[in-house]
Design a protein around this motif. Structure first.
Motif, PDB file in Angstrom:
ATOM      1  N   PHE A 173      12.141   6.246  -1.036  1.00 37.57           N
ATOM      2  CA  PHE A 173      10.721   7.069  -0.358  1.00 37.57           C
ATOM      3  C   PHE A 173      10.751   7.596  -1.720  1.00 37.57           C
ATOM      4  N   ILE A 174       8.963   7.904  -1.411  1.00 35.36           N
ATOM      5  CA  ILE A 174       8.076   8.173  -2.479  1.00 35.36           C
ATOM      6  C   ILE A 174       6.757   8.466  -1.961  1.00 35.36           C
ATOM      7  N   SER A 175       5.916   9.581  -1.667  1.00 37.78           N
ATOM      8  CA  SER A 175       4.884   9.948  -0.689  1.00 37.78           C
ATOM      9  C   SER A 175       3.486   9.036  -2.193  1.00 37.78           C
ATOM     10  N   SER A 176       2.292   8.736  -1.244  1.00 46.49           N
ATOM     11  CA  SER A 176       1.874   8.258  -2.041  1.00 46.49           C
ATOM     12  C   SER A 176       1.544   9.907  -3.065  1.00 46.49           C
ATOM     13  N   GLN A 177       1.147  10.352  -3.465  1.00 44.03           N
ATOM     14  CA  GLN A 177       0.886  11.236  -4.428  1.00 44.03           C
ATOM     15  C   GLN A 177       1.897  11.089  -5.721  1.00 44.03           C
ATOM     16  N   GLU A 178       2.784  10.976  -5.629  1.00 46.73           N
ATOM     17  CA  GLU A 178       4.191  10.350  -6.195  1.00 46.73           C
ATOM     18  C   GLU A 178       3.229   9.618  -7.058  1.00 46.73           C
ATOM     19  N   LEU A 179       3.352   8.542  -6.216  1.00 43.71           N
ATOM     20  CA  LEU A 179       3.226   6.798  -6.850  1.00 43.71           C
ATOM     21  C   LEU A 179       2.392   7.289  -8.277  1.00 43.71           C
ATOM     22  N   GLU A 180       0.595   7.587  -7.140  1.00 44.66           N
ATOM     23  CA  GLU A 180      -0.637   8.052  -7.891  1.00 44.66           C
ATOM     24  C   GLU A 180       0.169   8.290  -9.430  1.00 44.66           C
ATOM     25  N   ASP A 181       0.892   9.624  -9.055  1.00 46.24           N
ATOM     26  CA  ASP A 181       1.023  10.062 -10.647  1.00 46.24           C
ATOM     27  C   ASP A 181       1.674   8.951 -11.530  1.00 46.24           C
ATOM     28  N   THR A 201      13.028  -2.029  -1.430  1.00 49.68           N
ATOM     29  CA  THR A 201      12.772  -1.500  -0.405  1.00 49.68           C
ATOM     30  C   THR A 201      12.125  -0.471  -0.515  1.00 49.68           C
ATOM     31  N   VAL A 202      10.912  -0.047   0.228  1.00 50.93           N
ATOM     32  CA  VAL A 202      10.245   1.263  -0.069  1.00 50.93           C
ATOM     33  C   VAL A 202       9.260   1.561   0.612  1.00 50.93           C
ATOM     34  N   PHE A 203       9.635   3.262   0.804  1.00 46.56           N
ATOM     35  CA  PHE A 203       9.301   3.454   1.645  1.00 46.56           C
ATOM     36  C   PHE A 203       8.065   4.659   1.907  1.00 46.56           C
ATOM     37  N   LEU A 204       6.500   4.371   1.702  1.00 50.51           N
ATOM     38  CA  LEU A 204       5.902   4.900   1.181  1.00 50.51           C
ATOM     39  C   LEU A 204       4.978   5.638   1.787  1.00 50.51           C
ATOM     40  N   SER A 205       4.852   7.217   2.180  1.00 51.05           N
ATOM     41  CA  SER A 205       4.352   8.254   2.963  1.00 51.05           C
ATOM     42  C   SER A 205       3.259   8.995   2.297  1.00 51.05           C
ATOM     43  N   GLN A 206       2.573   9.264   3.354  1.00 49.19           N
ATOM     44  CA  GLN A 206       1.457  10.636   3.231  1.00 49.19           C
ATOM     45  C   GLN A 206       0.092   9.560   2.831  1.00 49.19           C
ATOM     46  N   ILE A 207       0.081   8.090   3.852  1.00 46.15           N
ATOM     47  CA  ILE A 207      -1.454   7.805   3.827  1.00 46.15           C
ATOM     48  C   ILE A 207      -2.214   7.782   4.616  1.00 46.15           C
ATOM     49  N   GLY A 208      -3.504   8.439   3.964  1.00 49.58           N
ATOM     50  CA  GLY A 208      -4.566   8.725   4.330  1.00 49.58           C
ATOM     51  C   GLY A 208      -5.378   9.848   4.314  1.00 49.58           C
ATOM     52  N   CYS A 209      -4.489  10.851   3.652  1.00 50.91           N
ATOM     53  CA  CYS A 209      -5.016  12.182   2.947  1.00 50.91           C
ATOM     54  C   CYS A 209      -5.564  11.902   1.352  1.00 50.91           C
ATOM     55  N   SER A 210      -7.045  12.725   0.903  1.00 55.89           N
ATOM     56  CA  SER A 210      -7.206  12.165  -0.292  1.00 55.89           C
ATOM     57  C   SER A 210      -6.404  12.701  -1.587  1.00 55.89           C
ATOM     58  N   TRP A 227      -1.547  12.556   8.888  1.00 55.70           N
ATOM     59  CA  TRP A 227      -1.068  11.723   7.101  1.00 55.70           C
ATOM     60  C   TRP A 227      -0.073  11.923   6.793  1.00 55.70           C
ATOM     61  N   GLU A 228       0.248  13.899   6.963  1.00 57.54           N
ATOM     62  CA  GLU A 228       1.264  13.949   6.002  1.00 57.54           C
ATOM     63  C   GLU A 228       2.825  13.706   6.629  1.00 57.54           C
ATOM     64  N   LEU A 229       3.450  12.667   7.523  1.00 54.37           N
ATOM     65  CA  LEU A 229       4.168  12.286   8.662  1.00 54.37           C
ATOM     66  C   LEU A 229       3.839  11.056   8.720  1.00 54.37           C
ATOM     67  N   ASN A 230       3.187   9.599   7.967  1.00 55.55           N
ATOM     68  CA  ASN A 230       3.531   8.421   8.126  1.00 55.55           C
ATOM     69  C   ASN A 230       3.756   8.028   6.880  1.00 55.55           C
ATOM     70  N   GLY A 231       3.182   6.551   7.157  1.00 52.91           N
ATOM     71  CA  GLY A 231       3.617   5.889   5.983  1.00 52.91           C
ATOM     72  C   GLY A 231       4.083   4.290   6.088  1.00 52.91           C
ATOM     73  N   ASP A 232       4.293   3.568   4.702  1.00 50.53           N
ATOM     74  CA  ASP A 232       4.609   1.837   5.072  1.00 50.53           C
ATOM     75  C   ASP A 232       5.683   1.974   4.486  1.00 50.53           C
ATOM     76  N   LEU A 233       6.653   0.366   5.116  1.00 49.03           N
ATOM     77  CA  LEU A 233       7.940   0.151   4.392  1.00 49.03           C
ATOM     78  C   LEU A 233       7.598  -0.931   4.341  1.00 49.03           C
ATOM     79  N   LEU A 234       7.471  -1.090   2.561  1.00 51.97           N
ATOM     80  CA  LEU A 234       7.410  -2.272   1.780  1.00 51.97           C
ATOM     81  C   LEU A 234       8.265  -2.742   1.212  1.00 51.97           C
ATOM     82  N   ILE A 235       8.699  -4.273   1.191  1.00 50.72           N
ATOM     83  CA  ILE A 235       9.143  -4.496  -0.010  1.00 50.72           C
ATOM     84  C   ILE A 235       8.950  -6.169  -1.078  1.00 50.72           C
ATOM     85  N   TRP A 236       9.292  -5.876  -1.964  1.00 48.87           N
ATOM     86  CA  TRP A 236       9.393  -6.869  -3.055  1.00 48.87           C
ATOM     87  C   TRP A 236       9.457  -8.208  -2.327  1.00 48.87           C
ATOM     88  N   TYR A 237       8.269  -9.105  -2.315  1.00 47.46           N
ATOM     89  CA  TYR A 237       8.362 -10.409  -1.953  1.00 47.46           C
ATOM     90  C   TYR A 237       8.786 -11.119  -2.923  1.00 47.46           C
TER      91      TYR A 237
END
Length: 331
Positions: A173-181, A201-210, A227-237
């Motif tokens: 689990f990681i937030s979009s801001q943590e990923l940008e950092d 397998t990753v859940f990227l959270s908080q998508i939509g806010c600047s 936007w503070e409580l959402n996200g995408d489930l991603l996998i490496w394919y």
């Protein structure tokens, strides 16, 4: 997670049989994990209802006139708002929910290995108490969905031993801001590839806010997910050597977050629509929900290289030729 790129060499008929098995298996697993019942859902809605999902804000809905109604209707983009209304209408209790087969047309979609103008997904929604609008609830729901996917994958591997695993129960689990950092010089898609290649397998959270960069990781409609409580489930394919999104989900907006997000997005005019009026008046229940791509899930669990191998759609001639050259059998 195994890093293999083998071709399972299914015939088209074998693939069609396997597609049905994926869908039948996963529906049962999802419904069991989240306590959902299947319901019927509309393929089109009236624009003034406010029930259609405007996705990233630029996609144009397919519309057509209905002489008997003396008006036009729109083919749904998703059922994010309709499902919440249905939870109320059907009297579904807290802790339970619904799912449906959603079929749509997204004519502005850019066609590639993962995207088609034909969309089929399991749209689901679950009633929660307002006190459950927390990241803990979101995380627990993500893990439940992953368990459903993983059990489906394990059953398929027993039926088709040549298939290889693409999903892990161990979700990072990681937030979009943590990923940008972590990767400030990369594009959002490049960041997703980096983190998924590392963790699987990753859940990227908080998508939509600047973000600190001034831009969101990705755009989101302001009137369904918080936007503070959402996200995408991603996998490496491995077959595509890229991150693949399996589901987008989130806890839905309440009155406060809706007001805030409409203002940020410059969409306050939507308050006049029926759905938004009901929500602002506190007449809709607190819910969590999302959409899980049926073709996308079939594609990755059956180790395919193109979504056209698991759904019948239309493709550019050059893409069809390229697939033929690579031995990819489009339906």
């Amino acid at each position: 997670m195994e890093d293999r790129k083998i071709d399972t060499k299914m015939t088209i008929l074998e693939t069609e049989k396997a597609i049905k098995q994926v869908k039948d298996l996963f529906e049962v697993e999802l419904a069991t994990e989240l306590h959902l019942i299947r319901v019927s859902a509309p393929m089109f809605v009236q624009p003034e209802s406010g029930l259609n999902d405007n996705l990233n804000g630029f996609e144009r809905p397919v519309s057509f006139d209905v002489p008997s109604l003396s008006t036009s209707v729109e083919v749904v983009h998703s059922l994010a708002k309709w499902k919440r209304y249905a939870i109320k209408k059907y009297g579904i209790s807290t802790g339970f929910g619904l799912y449906t087969d959603m079929n749509a047309i997204r004519r502005d979609e850019k066609l590639d290995e993962l995207h088609s103008i034909y969309v089929d997904q399991w749209d689901w929604e679950k009633a929660i108490d307002h006190s459950q609008r927390t990241f803990v609830t979101l995380k627990e729901t993500v893990l439940a969905i992953v368990r459903a996917i993983k059990r489906t994958e394990e059953t398929l591997k027993r039926l088709y031993p040549s298939l290889f695993s693409v999903v892990s129960n161990d979700v990072y689990f990681i937030s979009s801001q943590e990923l940008e950092d972590l990767y400030p010089t990369l594009t959002p898609k490049q960041r997703e590839n980096k983190i998924c290649e590392k963790y699987g397998t990753v859940f990227l959270s908080q998508i939509g806010c600047s973000l600190k960069s001034g831009k969101p990781h990705d755009s989101r409609s302001p009137d369904y997910d918080d936007w503070e409580l959402n996200g995408d489930l991603l996998i490496w394919y491995p077959p595509l050597e890229a991150a693949v999104e399996l589901t987008s989900m989130g806890i839905r907006v309440d009155t406060e977050s809706l007001e805030k997000q409409l203002k940020i997005s410059g969409c306050e005019d939507r308050k006049k629509r029926e759905y938004h009026r009901l929500l602002l008046e506190g007449q809709l229940p607190s819910t969590i929900g999302g959409g899980i791509g049926q073709s996308r899930l079939c594609m990755v669990l059956l180790n395919k290289r193109h979504v056209g191998e698991v759904q019948a759609s239309v493709w550019p001639k050059a893409m069809i030729i390229e697939c033929e050259e690579k031995g990819i059998q489009l339906l």
